[in-house]
Design a protein around this motif. Structure first.
Motif, PDB file in Angstrom:
ATOM      1  N   ILE A   1       4.080  15.826  -8.781  1.00  0.00           N
ATOM      2  CA  ILE A   1       3.086  14.945  -8.657  1.00  0.00           C
ATOM      3  C   ILE A   1       3.305  13.701  -8.984  1.00  0.00           C
ATOM      4  CG2 ILE A   1       0.333  15.271  -9.483  1.00  0.00           C
ATOM      5  CD1 ILE A   1       1.187  17.925  -7.757  1.00  0.00           C
ATOM      6  N   GLU A   2       3.595  13.021 -10.119  1.00  0.00           N
ATOM      7  CA  GLU A   2       4.080  12.402 -10.325  1.00  0.00           C
ATOM      8  C   GLU A   2       4.234  11.438  -9.931  1.00  0.00           C
ATOM      9  OE1 GLU A   2       5.935   9.619 -14.417  1.00  0.00           O
ATOM     10  OE2 GLU A   2       6.048  11.892 -14.615  1.00  0.00           O
ATOM     11  N   MET A   3       5.469  11.833  -9.008  1.00  0.00           N
ATOM     12  CA  MET A   3       6.681  10.975  -8.370  1.00  0.00           C
ATOM     13  C   MET A   3       5.534  11.143  -7.252  1.00  0.00           C
ATOM     14  SD  MET A   3      10.122  11.357  -6.751  1.00  0.00           S
ATOM     15  CE  MET A   3      11.358  11.020  -8.246  1.00  0.00           C
ATOM     16  N   ALA A   4       4.555  12.122  -6.674  1.00  0.00           N
ATOM     17  CA  ALA A   4       4.250  11.538  -5.207  1.00  0.00           C
ATOM     18  C   ALA A   4       2.567  10.034  -5.744  1.00  0.00           C
ATOM     19  CB  ALA A   4       3.387  13.079  -5.090  1.00  0.00           C
ATOM     20  N   ALA A   5       2.294  10.396  -7.080  1.00  0.00           N
ATOM     21  CA  ALA A   5       1.113   9.725  -7.041  1.00  0.00           C
ATOM     22  C   ALA A   5       1.797   8.161  -6.579  1.00  0.00           C
ATOM     23  CB  ALA A   5       0.561   9.698  -8.509  1.00  0.00           C
ATOM     24  N   THR A   6       2.783   8.084  -7.685  1.00  0.00           N
ATOM     25  CA  THR A   6       3.990   7.027  -7.484  1.00  0.00           C
ATOM     26  C   THR A   6       3.578   6.150  -6.193  1.00  0.00           C
ATOM     27  OG1 THR A   6       4.703   7.523  -9.749  1.00  0.00           O
ATOM     28  CG2 THR A   6       5.393   5.313  -8.227  1.00  0.00           C
ATOM     29  N   GLN A   7       4.072   6.938  -5.608  1.00  0.00           N
ATOM     30  CA  GLN A   7       3.933   6.558  -3.863  1.00  0.00           C
ATOM     31  C   GLN A   7       3.098   6.689  -3.192  1.00  0.00           C
ATOM     32  OE1 GLN A   7       7.326   6.352  -1.830  1.00  0.00           O
ATOM     33  NE2 GLN A   7       8.447   7.302  -2.541  1.00  0.00           N
ATOM     34  N   GLN A   8       2.118   7.428  -3.506  1.00  0.00           N
ATOM     35  CA  GLN A   8       0.671   7.801  -3.381  1.00  0.00           C
ATOM     36  C   GLN A   8       0.215   5.420  -3.167  1.00  0.00           C
ATOM     37  OE1 GLN A   8      -2.255  10.519  -3.973  1.00  0.00           O
ATOM     38  NE2 GLN A   8      -3.538   9.801  -1.951  1.00  0.00           N
ATOM     39  N   ALA A   9       0.407   5.349  -4.629  1.00  0.00           N
ATOM     40  CA  ALA A   9      -0.070   4.055  -5.539  1.00  0.00           C
ATOM     41  C   ALA A   9       0.559   3.246  -4.768  1.00  0.00           C
ATOM     42  CB  ALA A   9       0.022   4.499  -6.804  1.00  0.00           C
ATOM     43  N   GLY A  10       1.994   3.402  -4.367  1.00  0.00           N
ATOM     44  CA  GLY A  10       2.759   2.316  -4.009  1.00  0.00           C
ATOM     45  C   GLY A  10       2.495   1.816  -2.409  1.00  0.00           C
ATOM     46  N   TRP A  11       3.215   2.538  -1.463  1.00  0.00           N
ATOM     47  CA  TRP A  11       2.867   1.591  -0.150  1.00  0.00           C
ATOM     48  C   TRP A  11       1.378   2.125   0.084  1.00  0.00           C
ATOM     49  CZ3 TRP A  11       1.871   5.265   4.229  1.00  0.00           C
ATOM     50  CH2 TRP A  11       2.202   6.875   3.742  1.00  0.00           C
ATOM     51  N   VAL A  12       0.513   3.186   0.162  1.00  0.00           N
ATOM     52  CA  VAL A  12      -0.910   3.514   0.101  1.00  0.00           C
ATOM     53  C   VAL A  12      -1.851   2.001   0.413  1.00  0.00           C
ATOM     54  CG1 VAL A  12      -2.391   5.352   0.158  1.00  0.00           C
ATOM     55  CG2 VAL A  12       0.349   5.945   1.070  1.00  0.00           C
ATOM     56  N   ARG A  13      -1.551   2.452  -1.388  1.00  0.00           N
ATOM     57  CA  ARG A  13      -2.393   1.120  -0.930  1.00  0.00           C
ATOM     58  C   ARG A  13      -1.912  -0.426  -0.696  1.00  0.00           C
ATOM     59  NH1 ARG A  13      -1.969  -0.385  -7.599  1.00  0.00           N
ATOM     60  NH2 ARG A  13       0.755  -0.641  -7.375  1.00  0.00           N
ATOM     61  N   LEU A  14      -0.968  -0.361  -0.837  1.00  0.00           N
ATOM     62  CA  LEU A  14      -0.327  -2.022   0.307  1.00  0.00           C
ATOM     63  C   LEU A  14      -0.791  -1.739   2.072  1.00  0.00           C
ATOM     64  CD1 LEU A  14       3.126  -2.768  -1.245  1.00  0.00           C
ATOM     65  CD2 LEU A  14       0.716  -3.828  -2.294  1.00  0.00           C
ATOM     66  N   ASN A  15      -1.375  -1.101   2.624  1.00  0.00           N
ATOM     67  CA  ASN A  15      -1.449  -0.594   4.068  1.00  0.00           C
ATOM     68  C   ASN A  15      -2.731  -0.263   4.127  1.00  0.00           C
ATOM     69  OD1 ASN A  15       1.386  -1.725   4.497  1.00  0.00           O
ATOM     70  ND2 ASN A  15       1.747   0.181   3.270  1.00  0.00           N
ATOM     71  N   ARG A  16      -3.960  -0.293   3.900  1.00  0.00           N
ATOM     72  CA  ARG A  16      -5.458   0.241   3.818  1.00  0.00           C
ATOM     73  C   ARG A  16      -6.287  -0.715   4.742  1.00  0.00           C
ATOM     74  NH1 ARG A  16      -6.588   3.698  -0.037  1.00  0.00           N
ATOM     75  NH2 ARG A  16      -8.190   3.577   0.706  1.00  0.00           N
ATOM     76  N   ARG A  17      -5.494  -1.194   5.416  1.00  0.00           N
ATOM     77  CA  ARG A  17      -6.146  -2.741   6.168  1.00  0.00           C
ATOM     78  C   ARG A  17      -7.282  -1.505   7.132  1.00  0.00           C
ATOM     79  NH1 ARG A  17      -3.399  -6.972   9.645  1.00  0.00           N
ATOM     80  NH2 ARG A  17      -2.553  -7.475   6.867  1.00  0.00           N
ATOM     81  N   HIS A  18      -5.851  -0.622   7.685  1.00  0.00           N
ATOM     82  CA  HIS A  18      -6.195   0.586   9.227  1.00  0.00           C
ATOM     83  C   HIS A  18      -6.895   1.170   8.358  1.00  0.00           C
ATOM     84  CE1 HIS A  18      -5.036  -2.518  12.174  1.00  0.00           C
ATOM     85  NE2 HIS A  18      -4.660  -3.382  11.264  1.00  0.00           N
ATOM     86  N   CYS A  19      -6.822   1.592   7.315  1.00  0.00           N
ATOM     87  CA  CYS A  19      -7.078   3.289   6.790  1.00  0.00           C
ATOM     88  C   CYS A  19      -8.675   3.874   6.550  1.00  0.00           C
ATOM     89  CB  CYS A  19      -7.626   2.495   5.103  1.00  0.00           C
ATOM     90  SG  CYS A  19      -7.638   4.075   4.234  1.00  0.00           S
ATOM     91  N   MET A  20      -8.959   4.860   7.214  1.00  0.00           N
ATOM     92  CA  MET A  20     -10.041   4.964   7.460  1.00  0.00           C
ATOM     93  C   MET A  20     -10.490   6.215   6.454  1.00  0.00           C
ATOM     94  SD  MET A  20      -8.831   7.740  11.172  1.00  0.00           S
ATOM     95  CE  MET A  20     -10.850   8.315  10.779  1.00  0.00           C
ATOM     96  N   ALA A  21     -11.950   6.036   5.510  1.00  0.00           N
ATOM     97  CA  ALA A  21     -12.161   6.622   4.564  1.00  0.00           C
ATOM     98  C   ALA A  21     -12.264   8.036   4.755  1.00  0.00           C
ATOM     99  CB  ALA A  21     -14.555   6.294   4.689  1.00  0.00           C
ATOM    100  N   VAL A  22     -11.577   8.259   3.730  1.00  0.00           N
ATOM    101  CA  VAL A  22     -11.031   9.827   3.778  1.00  0.00           C
ATOM    102  C   VAL A  22     -11.170   9.928   1.951  1.00  0.00           C
ATOM    103  CG1 VAL A  22     -10.078  10.296   5.802  1.00  0.00           C
ATOM    104  CG2 VAL A  22      -8.898   9.585   3.650  1.00  0.00           C
TER     105      VAL A  22
END
Length: 1526
Positions: free
Chosen positions: A1345-1366
């Motif tokens: 879970i920790e590594m998955a959270a790190t991945q999600q907090a990394g590139w996901v946070r930097l690429n939210r310009r076109h992100c849908m509200a989920v």
């Protein structure tokens, strides 16, 4: 006689090259095959039939079991052009052959004592190549793979071989020591059916000789191509190679290789003897002249044969060495003609030789080619000698060896002409000796000195010579090769510190450093200083004397080692003709350690010294025989003894003076005469009165050839075709030999004229006649040529080595071209121009160089070259010691001395020298004017038909002086000379203007502002120049910190000048400065509400940042901000103003307009309006002095406009309430085209509608908002890439490369923007994006879970310009779906994003989600099925296919409906799914279940397709029936 007969010439590039690589060939030969003493052999291969390699020359030496190949070029300097092939356990016999086929294949055939070896190497080069051919050959590549080896099966010991080359085969003829003739045909390598064949040509034994047959044991043989076409009358004849052989009984025979039959034509050489019954005998001068003591039966003959191509026929040269009772007495050379299988004897020549000499080699070279289209000849015309229209001329050279211990040899040469059609031979000049080369130091030895003193004093250097003299001799590249000196250093220094590994080959600098390190080491003190005499160590200055003595002992030891190694390495091998048809014809002599060339004989002098024509008998096959007058030659040889003595004295005097300069005191030697008292030489030579006229004629011809007509024009005769180190060194050696031989021959003729004068004086008082006039001219020739000889012998330091000035002058192509240009007679000064003739080029360049170097020509090319190369210390030495200051040359010598003083930091002496030459220049001194014209820093433009020397004035002299003083930083002297020039010369002169510019720079550097201002007011005649000078002063004001005054001051009519100045200052400023002038320029425009120019300024700033030497992240961010500011200003420009506001610009047009520079004209013509292309050359565009497009758009005028007009225009614009777009457009065009043209047209009264004519308009570069946005997106993406911790490097500027890196570093939003802006393939983006989202789910499934959270907090946070509200847990899939939707909205017809996302799922064997499945299936089912098939997802692909068929079948309900199915991918799906089902029958149960499912789906899809096609067929039939009835 060297000048008449020619001599052997050694040159620097002729030294043997150390092999850069060695290929070892394992021959598996028997051990006894290397036990025979096989002589060394050598040869030269040229390739005139290969255009790309016609300039290449391959020199090969076969020494023992090693073959050394060296490559040289007539046009380029070759590096790493040497190769060694080592044939283990077997020796190489003479006969190696190298060629290059037209297909670009290098072929090397090497005959050894045990086998024949053939190597192929393909040359993968198109066009002319400047690199070495040998350096490109790889041992493990084709060279070894395509090697052929044929072991010899015929018994006997092979001694010689000959080879012919064909693209598919080779013919090799072997001659054994037992007299056998073996022929070997090497078949094609590529065709296995083509076998190698070896057979022996029969011989006649003892019984055959008793029965009357002649001995067929072969003495020598050679094989040649038969290039004569087969005639119609002889259709049965076989075209093949021909083997020529000469038997030991003197019969010349020929065999056809294909038929293995002997040709019917044979020649018995025993039938041709010397003329008038003369028998073979030694020279009467020989002390062993005892022919009568030997019986005729003891005569032995040794034959050798060589063949040469002559058009389609063959010319044979058979040499015969005659010995009586084991002693050699003479040589015969036979010429034979082979034409249409018929051998015909042409001529026999006989040459005398001493008893201890043996004939080594005889070679022929063609020196003159008759015209291909000869003029009609009158058959009744009886030519006295020969007709040059039908006869070809040859030079035949014979090489003799005498003593093996002394390694001495001699050469003789004969010049002949052959009329091939008539089979007539003419002797142009009979046998004459060609003197072998001697090292430069050997010539310094006293003629009468015995050779026993040589070991004590190498090269006759006196024992009191200075250390500098010894160093110059050791490191003289003209004297020793690098390998010799390097090995000597190793021997003397006992391999100091592993010198073999610390010094690279041919690196003289490293070798010099090694020697310097050894001289300061303990090993040097232990070896040399401890041997010093004890009496020296007891003196007061013992340490200095001890060190000096030790150094001298070391250099003496090193010099003796060099001499011994050089002598050991020498050894003549053979002659080798170097011929490329008519373009190259040089006879060379191959030594073990070097390659030398044989200089041509002087035909003009030969005509003078030859005997009158002597009638001969008819059977000689010639009418006249040209032989030198023996008495005349003896006189010349007797006088040459005095010349040898005189040259020795001159060299010794020069050495004493050189030692004196190095601190060695001159010791007077009373036993030696005055070196230059040659007027008394030869006074008592007894000269026959009949020879006085020939001596005078020879002297007159020599004087005419050695002096040059200075009234003829100087100029380059032709283009520079030949270059490279090989050509340069040959020209340098020819210059040296020409100068030295002319000095020696002039002294020889002087001695003969002295004898004639003495004879006249004894007869009574003689008046001044031709002899006395010639004596005066000879003395002048001796002076200038001896002076030039000393100049060329002066040593100069280059790359760690000591080279002579003669070698240094031509050490590069620039020097070679300069000598040819400065000394040539121009293209009209020669009877014919043969640009591609190497011999003609060398001869013309040599004569031009001598003409330019002689002081009598007043060109003084050596000081010119030294000035150009900035060798000022050497120049000063040459001027002070090696050039006589005659009255005509004193001003130019003083001028060059001033240049040398300036370069050696003596400005006062330089200024005095320059001032003393001004009067001579004004008076028209020719030599000084030539020097100033050559060194003038600008091009002198003179009217047509005028002489530039006469048109030059004092201003050009002052300009040249200022140039050299300024180059070396003598500011005080520059100001003095410049002020004097400005005060005394007219200001309008261009040279004075250049001088004033130089003076202005010096005054501003010295902070003399008042003088600088006075200079501006005095010398600036045009407004543009004054404006530039004001800008320069403003630059200095900024340098001292007057920024505030510039920002607040109102400049009035000079505001445009300030505006241009600020822009230029900004362009000159480094982009890394925090406070940049572009920001000041931006504020300047914004304060005046000129947003368009402000945007232009910021865009220029952005482009200026790109010119930084190192682009940092901070600079890249600054550039991004600049582009963002430009976009903001363009958005401001697009804002529609309110009705009650003043309109400053056209809000409907946001484009930025720039004037195109001259360099951008082509881009403007191509119609490229993009910002990236428009300012590719923004460095030139930004740095323009005048920027009309940067004018204010409010109506501000240029410096020519009045303030009243400006204020009136402003008021009018301010009071106008309506939008006048036409006026705004016109003003923009005025700014873009240029206000100067507008003002000029206004003054001339031209109407506004017609004032902008086509000839005055400038091309425009238009930057739209899209162009700016392209750059901003690219720059923003690079900034985003630099912000990533995963990327370390320089972001690329190519969008595709940058896009790939952004995807790799998970910057998906920037990558999407980049792909959208530049229309890139986004499949990789969506593949990586989806893959990373899958990886996050995989980490969660693995409870990481920790590594998955790190991945999600990394590139996901930097690429939210076109992100849908989920939900938060599904943020990564929200990013994926958002970017997929954005791609679908941006590129509705592009399925590559969907394919990339789908491939990510399929690569992990995951099921494609429903949302992606539905989008992809509805958007592009063809590509979807293709993707599924590629990843072997057959079940899903069949499902999609079934749904697609159902959908398309439903459309067939209408008569006019159109259906579509991807038949190609359907076929592939059905085939591959069937293969999958078949192969799964032997696999696991799980796979069998999957195969069963695929089979069911496949069957269903098949049925649906059959139903679809059946339904489609029914509708087609119904449609046809409807068309038939209705």
């Amino acid at each position: 006689m060297d000048l008449i007969y020619g001599s052997e010439i050694s040159f620097v590039d002729g030294f043997a090259i150390k092999p850069y690589r060695t290929f070892v060939v394992n021959t598996n030969a028997p051990l006894h095959s290397n036990g025979f003493d096989v002589p060394s052999s050598a040869g030269i291969a040229t390739f005139p039939h290969i255009t790309n390699y016609a300039d290449r020359i391959f020199l090969w030496r076969a020494v023992g079991q090693k073959l050394f190949i060296e490559e040289r070029s007539l046009m380029f300097s070759i590096t790493e052009g040497s190769l060694c092939i080592d044939f283990t356990r077997t020796s190489i016999i003479p006969g190696t052959s190298i060629t290059i086929f037209e297909e670009g294949v290098l072929c090397i055939v090497v005959p050894t004592a045990s086998a024949i070896h053939r190597f192929y190497a393909r040359l993968h080069v198109k066009g002319r190549d400047t690199c070495s051919i040998l350096a490109k050959i790889k041992e493990d590549d084709e060279f070894r793979r395509f090697a052929t080896s044929h072991p010899l099966s015929t018994p006997g010991r092979p001694v010689r071989a000959s080879v012919t080359h064909h693209p598919t085969k080779n013919t090799v003829s072997y001659c054994t020591a037992e007299g056998q003739l073996v022929v070997v045909t090497l078949g094609s390598y590529t065709e296995s059916s083509d076998k190698h064949e070896e057979y022996t040509i029969g011989e006649v034994g003892i019984l055959g000789k008793l029965l009357g047959g002649h001995d067929k044991r072969v003495s020598d043989a050679c094989v040649m191509k038969n290039i004569r076409p087969v005639s119609r009358e002889r259709k049965s004849a076989v075209q093949s190679d021909i083997v020529f052989a000469v038997t030991r009984d003197g019969w010349v025979q020929a065999w056809n290789v294909e038929t293995r039959k002997q040709l019917p034509s044979t020649v018995d050489l025993n039938q041709y003897f010397a003329s008038e019954g003369k028998t073979a005998e030694r020279s009467p001068e020989s002390s062993e002249f005892e022919v009568e003591a030997f019986d005729q039966e003891t005569t032995e003959t040794h034959y050798s044969i060589k063949a040469y191509s002559f058009d389609v026929d063959i010319l044979l040269v058979v040499s015969c060495e005659i010995s009586l009772a084991g002693k050699n007495v003479g040589t015969r050379v036979h010429l034979l003609k082979m034409s249409e299988d018929h051998i015909q004897h042409l001529k026999m020549f006989e040459a005398n030789m001493s008893a201890d000499e043996t004939l080594v080699d005889v070679e022929l070279i063609q020196t003159y080619f008759s015209p291909k289209d000869p003029q009609p000849i009158d058959e009744t015309n009886n030519f006295e000698e020969f007709n040059t229209w039908t006869s070809a001329q040859f030079s035949l050279t014979a090489l003799f060896k005498s003593s093996s211990a002394k390694k001495s040899y001699s050469m003789k040469r004969i010049s002949i002409a052959i009329d091939w059609q008539k089979a007539q031979t003419f002797i142009m000049f009979d046998w004459h000796e060609v003197k072998q080369f001697n090292s430069p130091a050997t010539k310094k030895r006293e003629p009468n000195e015995e050779s026993s003193s040589s070991p004590e004093r190498p090269y006759n250097i006196s024992s009191d010579s200075s250390i500098e003299t010894l160093i110059d001799t050791v490191f003289d590249t003209d004297l020793y090769s690098f390998d010799i000196v390097f090995r000597a250093v190793q021997i003397v220094s006992d391999n100091f510190r592993g010198s073999s590994s610390s010094v690279r080959h041919n690196n003289w600098s490293e070798l010099s450093k090694l020697v310097d390190g050894y001289l300061t080491s303990v090993e040097f003190n232990r070896k040399f200083q401890q041997k010093t005499d004890r009496s020296i160590r007891l003196r007061l200055n013992a340490p200095q004397e001890t060190q000096s003595t030790a150094l001298k002992d070391f250099w003496w030891a090193l010099l003796r080692a060099c001499e011994e190694l050089d002598f050991a390495a020498r050894g003549v091998i053979s002659l080798a003709p170097m011929q490329l048809a008519e373009d190259l014809k040089i006879m060379t002599l191959v030594h073990k350690d070097r390659l030398t060339i044989l200089g041509d004989n002087n035909t003009e002098f030969l005509e003078i010294i030859r005997t009158e024509s002597i009638p001969r008998q008819v059977h000689i096959e010639q009418k006249y025989r040209k032989v030198p007058n023996r008495q005349f030659v003896d006189l010349i040889n007797e006088a040459s003894v005095f010349a040898d003595r005189r040259v020795y004295l001159m060299n010794r005097e020069k050495a004493r003076l050189t030692n004196a300069k190095h601190g060695v005191p001159i010791v007077d030697d009373d036993g030696l005469d005055n070196a230059y008292d040659y007027e008394s030489d030869g006074r008592f030579i007894n000269i026959n009165s009949a020879l006085e006229a020939p001596i005078v004629a020879l002297t007159a011809a020599f004087v005419q050839s050695s002096t040059f007509d200075n009234s003829r024009p100087f100029g380059d005769p032709c283009a520079q075709v030949f270059a490279g180190s090989f050509t340069q060194s040959i020209v340098s050696a020819n210059i040296r030999v020409t100068v030295e031989s002319r000095v020696h021959f002039a002294l020889t003729l002087q001695a003969l004229l002295n004898a004639i004068t003495e004879k006249k004086l004894r007869a009574g008082p003689a008046s001044f006649g031709d002899v006395e006039a010639l004596c005066c001219e000879l003395r002048e020739i001796i002076r200038v040529y001896r002076e030039l000889s000393e100049q060329l012998d002066f040593k100069i330091y280059k790359n760690g080595a000591k080279i002579s000035v003669g070698t240094w002058l031509t050490s590069d192509n620039e020097g070679l071209l300069m000598l040819k240009r400065e000394g040539g007679y121009g293209p009209d000064g020669y009877d014919e121009i043969r640009e591609n003739d190497f011999n003609w080029f060398v001869g013309v360049t040599t004569e031009a160089a001598v003409r330019a170097l002689l002081t009598s020509s007043e060109v003084l090319a050596l000081p010119r070259r030294l000035v150009v190369q900035k060798q000022y210390k050497t120049l000063l030495t040459v001027l002070n010691s090696y050039i006589s200051e005659t009255r005509a040359l004193k001003p130019v010598i003083t001028f060059y001395r001033g240049i040398a003083y300036s370069g050696t930091d003596h400005p006062v002496k330089a200024l005095n020298a320059f001032q003393s030459c001004l009067d001579a220049f004004t008076e028209g001194n020719v030599a000084l004017r030539k020097a100033v014209y050559f060194l003038l820093p600008k091009r002198l433009i003179v009217p047509r038909g005028k002489d530039p020397m006469e048109e030059m004035g004092p201003s050009e002299y002052f300009l040249t002086v200022v140039r050299f003083l300024q180059e070396h930083g003598h500011a005080e002297e520059v100001c003095s000379v410049a002020m004097r020039a400005i005060e005394n010369l007219p200001i309008e002169n261009d040279s004075v203007q250049l001088i004033s510019n130089t003076l202005f720079n010096h005054l501003t550097n010295r902070r003399e502002w008042f003088q600088a201002l006075k200079l501006i007011l005095r010398t600036t005649l045009r407004a543009e120049t004054r404006r530039a000078s004001i800008c320069e002063l403003l630059t200095l004001m900024i340098a001292v910190g007057e920024w505030e005054a510039i920002a607040t001051m109102k400049f009035g009519i000079h505001e445009q000048v300030v505006e241009d100045f600020l822009r230029d200052a900004a362009c000159r400023q480094s982009p890394t400065e925090k406070k940049h002038h572009f920001e000041l320029l931006f504020a300047f425009y914004v304060a005046r509400k000129d947003f368009r120019k402000a945007a232009s300024a910021m865009y220029e700033y952005a482009r200026h940042i790109e010119t930084a030497s190192q682009m940092t992240p901070e600079l890249l961010k600054r550039r991004r901000d600049c582009l963002a500011a430009v976009l903001n200003l363009q958005s401001v420009l697009s804002m529609e103003p309110e009705d009650d506001r003043v309109i400053y610009d056209d809000y409907t047009d946001t484009n930025l307009v720039f004037p195109a520079d001259d360099d951008d004209d082509e881009m403007a013509q191509d119609g490229d309006s993009s910002g990236e292309t428009a300012l590719k050359t923004e460095g030139n565009a930004i740095r323009q002095t005048h920027r009309p497009w940067a004018s204010s758009s409010k109506g501000s005028t240029s410096s020519e406009s009045s303030p009243e007009a400006s204020s009136k225009s402003t008021e009018t614009d301010s009071s106008s309430g309506s939008v006048d777009f036409a006026g705004l457009k016109a003003r923009q065009m005025e700014f873009a085209i240029g206000e100067e043209n507008m003002a000029m047209d206004t003054e001339e009264g031209v109407s506004p509608t017609s004032r902008h004519s086509l000839c005055k308009r400038k091309k425009l570069l238009v930057l739209s908002e899209k162009d700016i946005r392209d750059e901003w997106v690219l720059c923003s993406a690079r900034v985003g890439l630099l912000s990533s911790d995963q990327y370390k490097g320089v972001p690329p500027t190519e969008p595709s490369e940058l896009f790939s890196l952004l995807v790799d570093t998970f910057h998906f939003d920037e990558a999407f923007d980049l792909a959208r802006q530049f229309f890139l393939d986004s499949r990789k983006l969506y593949f990586v994006l989806t893959r990373e989202a899958v990886m996050i789910d995989a980490l969660r499934d693995d409870l990481n879970i920790e590594m998955a959270a790190t991945q999600q907090a990394g590139w996901v946070r930097l690429n939210r310009r076109h992100c849908m509200a989920v939900a938060t847990a599904e943020d990564h899939w929200a990013v994926v779906r958002g970017l997929v939707d954005a791609a679908h909205a941006e590129w509705p017809e592009d399925s590559r994003p969907l394919r990339g996302a789908t491939e990510a799922f399929l690569s992990f064997n995951l099921t494609v989600p429903c949302w992606l499945h539905n989008i992809y299936e509805n958007h592009d089912p063809n590509d979807y099925i293709r993707c599924l098939v590629d990843y072997e997802s057959y079940s899903l692909a069949l499902q999609v296919l079934g749904e697609l068929v159902d959908r398309e079948s439903a459309l067939t309900a209408q008569a006019n409906a159109r259906t579509w199915l991807p038949y190609g991918v359907i076929d592939e799906l059905m085939i591959r799914s069937a293969d999958f089902i078949r192969k799964s029958s032997v696999k696991t149960a799980e796979e069998q279940v999957l195969a069963a499912e695929v089979a069911i789906l496949r069957k269903s899809a098949d049925q649906k397709l059959l139903s679809y096609f059946r339904k489609l067929t029914d509708f087609e039939q119904a449609q046809r029936m409807t068309s038939r009835f209705f």
